[in-house]
Design a protein around this motif. Sequence first.
Motif, PDB file in Angstrom:
ATOM      1  N   SER A 116      35.204  31.960  48.001  1.00 21.65           N
ATOM      2  CA  SER A 116      35.864  31.614  46.747  1.00 21.65           C
ATOM      3  C   SER A 116      34.892  31.726  45.579  1.00 21.65           C
ATOM      4  O   SER A 116      35.219  32.264  44.519  1.00 21.65           O
ATOM      5  N   SER A 117      33.665  31.209  45.787  1.00 26.88           N
ATOM      6  CA  SER A 117      32.654  31.294  44.733  1.00 26.88           C
ATOM      7  C   SER A 117      32.296  32.742  44.443  1.00 26.88           C
ATOM      8  O   SER A 117      32.122  33.132  43.283  1.00 26.88           O
ATOM      9  N   TYR A 118      32.224  33.557  45.515  1.00 21.62           N
ATOM     10  CA  TYR A 118      31.895  34.974  45.328  1.00 21.62           C
ATOM     11  C   TYR A 118      32.977  35.673  44.505  1.00 21.62           C
ATOM     12  O   TYR A 118      32.688  36.448  43.597  1.00 21.62           O
ATOM     13  N   ILE A 119      34.256  35.376  44.864  1.00 21.77           N
ATOM     14  CA  ILE A 119      35.363  35.988  44.121  1.00 21.77           C
ATOM     15  C   ILE A 119      35.322  35.549  42.660  1.00 21.77           C
ATOM     16  O   ILE A 119      35.494  36.365  41.746  1.00 21.77           O
ATOM     17  N   SER A 120      35.081  34.245  42.443  1.00 27.94           N
ATOM     18  CA  SER A 120      34.998  33.740  41.070  1.00 27.94           C
ATOM     19  C   SER A 120      33.856  34.410  40.312  1.00 27.94           C
ATOM     20  O   SER A 120      34.004  34.793  39.144  1.00 27.94           O
ATOM     21  N   GLN A 121      32.719  34.553  40.994  1.00 32.54           N
ATOM     22  CA  GLN A 121      31.578  35.185  40.340  1.00 32.54           C
ATOM     23  C   GLN A 121      31.865  36.650  40.040  1.00 32.54           C
ATOM     24  O   GLN A 121      31.453  37.163  38.995  1.00 32.54           O
ATOM     25  N   GLN A 122      32.583  37.323  40.968  1.00 33.97           N
ATOM     26  CA  GLN A 122      32.936  38.713  40.714  1.00 33.97           C
ATOM     27  C   GLN A 122      33.845  38.823  39.487  1.00 33.97           C
ATOM     28  O   GLN A 122      33.689  39.725  38.661  1.00 33.97           O
ATOM     29  N   LYS A 123      34.800  37.883  39.390  1.00 35.67           N
ATOM     30  CA  LYS A 123      35.672  37.885  38.221  1.00 35.67           C
ATOM     31  C   LYS A 123      34.867  37.627  36.949  1.00 35.67           C
ATOM     32  O   LYS A 123      35.099  38.264  35.913  1.00 35.67           O
ATOM     33  N   GLU A 124      33.927  36.666  37.055  1.00 31.34           N
ATOM     34  CA  GLU A 124      33.093  36.384  35.894  1.00 31.34           C
ATOM     35  C   GLU A 124      32.238  37.594  35.526  1.00 31.34           C
ATOM     36  O   GLU A 124      32.045  37.904  34.340  1.00 31.34           O
ATOM     37  N   LEU A 125      31.725  38.273  36.567  1.00 26.34           N
ATOM     38  CA  LEU A 125      30.922  39.466  36.313  1.00 26.34           C
ATOM     39  C   LEU A 125      31.750  40.560  35.646  1.00 26.34           C
ATOM     40  O   LEU A 125      31.293  41.230  34.712  1.00 26.34           O
ATOM     41  N   GLN A 126      32.995  40.742  36.163  1.00 22.24           N
ATOM     42  CA  GLN A 126      33.867  41.739  35.543  1.00 22.24           C
ATOM     43  C   GLN A 126      34.176  41.367  34.098  1.00 22.24           C
ATOM     44  O   GLN A 126      34.179  42.217  33.206  1.00 22.24           O
ATOM     45  N   LYS A 127      34.417  40.073  33.900  1.00 23.71           N
ATOM     46  CA  LYS A 127      34.703  39.602  32.545  1.00 23.71           C
ATOM     47  C   LYS A 127      33.488  39.811  31.640  1.00 23.71           C
ATOM     48  O   LYS A 127      33.605  40.285  30.509  1.00 23.71           O
ATOM     49  N   SER A 128      32.301  39.443  32.185  1.00 25.18           N
ATOM     50  CA  SER A 128      31.075  39.625  31.409  1.00 25.18           C
ATOM     51  C   SER A 128      30.820  41.101  31.137  1.00 25.18           C
ATOM     52  O   SER A 128      30.371  41.472  30.049  1.00 25.18           O
TER      53      SER A 128
END
Length: 750
Positions: A470-482
């Motif tokens: 879940s944290s990885y998916i969230s971080q991936q979303k944050e990375l995509q957003k960033s």
Amino acid sequence: MAQYKHSRLAKIRLTGPGPNNRTFSGTMLAFIFALLLTLVIAGIISIGITFTTDSTPSLDPKKGTIALSNTLAWDGPYSDHISEGWTFVPNVTPDMVDTAFAGFADEGNKVDWPSSTLLNNSPYVENIKTRDSWRGWFDYKYSGEWENADNGISYQRFTIDDKPCYSAAYIGHFEVNDDAGSLSLTFHKFNGIAWIYCNGEYVDRIGDRTPVFNLKAFADYCTLIPEDGKLDIVIVIACAPKLQNPGLLSEPIIETRTANDIRTALTAGHFAIVTVLFLIAIGVGSNIILGATKNKRLFIAFFSSFVSILLYYLTDCRFISVDSHIRADLRFVLLIIASTASFIENTQFFVGTKTQKKYALIRKAHHGVIALGLTEIIAYFICDIVFGLLSPEFVALIVALLSVTLAIFIDLFFYNRENQRVLLWALLFSLMFLILYLSILMDSMIVYTIPTYSTIFVVFTVIAELSLVSSYISQQKELQKSAAILKRQVREKTIFISEINRDLVLTNKRLMEGESARKNVLSNVSHDLRTPITAIRGYAELMLSAQDNLSLDQRNSYLSNIVRRSEQMERIVADIMELTRMESSDSDFHFTSVSISEMLDELIVMYSMDLEDTEKHLSLDLPPMDSLIVKADPAKLSRVFENLISNAINYTEAKANIVVKAWRTGDMSHISTQKIHVTVKDDGIGIPEQSIPRIFDRFYRANNSGINIKGTGLGLAIVKLICDKHDAEIKVTSKLGEGTTFEIIMAASY
């Protein structure tokens, strides 16, 4: 262009909420919730372990037998857990049992229970319990009434398989339904090697085997065949003499073949799940730690703690097949390593934080834990080698519990102002090991060969893996957003830089044009100054050379020309000084109420007198009964109109019409909306279209400006500057060869 704030990713927050707006109270709530959830899960597992027996056999004290449940005769997954009713006989070896049973058969003895011959002249105790045993058969010394033990109880050393050991027997007499077929016997937690006998016959051996890694440990069981509805079971266990908890440590289980098959399948599945999850956790955790943090100490601590627990599980469940002495050594050492590594890992979560920098004791705490662990291991082997004693595993568990409790204490009372997400992960990690050690401490029996601590660890691992995913998916979303934000910022910055580039090019062009204009103006200024200077010098030389030959009229004419040329030079210098002064300071402006009508009227009268002998006509158009009052500096504003009228006169042909007009616009009932307009219109030579945007530049003169008059190029620059100081707007429209119109718009004050 939008402005951006460049910020550093903060790993430390000493006040206020941490990342994701999580506060310390929120972290504590999450930790308490996780603790309660863990306790509930542990309770459910404990209840499941306690009440997993299908039925409870009944003990007949008079006969000294145990009546097994009738369900064992049925075709289904039924089992009986035999926790009591056993007879314990110390100092019995497999050879003794073989000899006793052989003699029993030769004599044709008709005794119902062949194992009874082992009780002749041997000390024994009846109705002992194998469940909840901390010290194995050493606990039986003070339980029940011993028979044939007038001289006390002592344990003799034997040599079995070329190894010194203690050896003892557990005897059980069972009555079973006549319809029962073959049954299975298993007991999962014990120290030593077990030899199984049933109804006077050797059945099988359970325990240490070769090779060292035993994949069939979960299938250790033996088959029992009832005779005349009876099972006379003898379990002989031999173990290393230094062990503090020899013999059976959990209750033996008698079950149907179906139940045994299910048990074997479940325990095999449990082994596979635990092992795979361990390996996945180690792999994923190592990848995250090495990839994200680059912290090698954290990686070593994480790897050591998880591998130690995995090896402990494999050793405890006898997948690592070694003798009981080495198994005890391994379990003790692995617990110490796991506890030390888990504490070091906890400290590495906060490496480099202000708390560690501030408190040297906290920063060096892991050195103390390492020293304590090494001391425990050294003391353990000294007791083994020098005194011939093995320290109980309980000591290692207490050290482990103390270290993990210390880690939680430090997290809560020293790191509570650090990054709250990191703090929560550190607390949950320590909580996992705390519950794990407590489960090992309290794990006195195993059902379906599934240890409680391993089950809890599986639950923790699954939750941790889900959290990581879940944290990885969230971080991936944050990375995509960033990445999207960065892409947009790069695009905007690129546009911004392009605009700056364009501005620089334009500025450079203007500078080059300005430099060219400056050279032209300097040429004009030098020409304008040189002309009066030359005239003044000429007149002065004439007067010196002629002296008394000049008439009074000639002398006065020369002096007048000298004065006029001097005034011309003074005007040029004054323009430059005035423009510079107005640009550098606002203090040169003194605002008051000024009547535009009166000012224009005076100027028109003055300039009309100058044009009396010419064909140029100057007219004024004013609204009746309106003074057109504005707030302005009278001298500066007059200079504006003077320059515009003077230019209109100078840049027209010999015959021209110049019209000055003023009027008011806006809502007559609201002075704030009213504007005063003044236009100066001529029908002169006009201004080239390409020169209009630059006519207010300093020193700039249009290409056609030299047709009628030489100038400095400062007049309109002064006009524009004065208008800007008055918050006035100036517009110009012109057509080459037809004339020019200047319009000034000011706010009305009355």
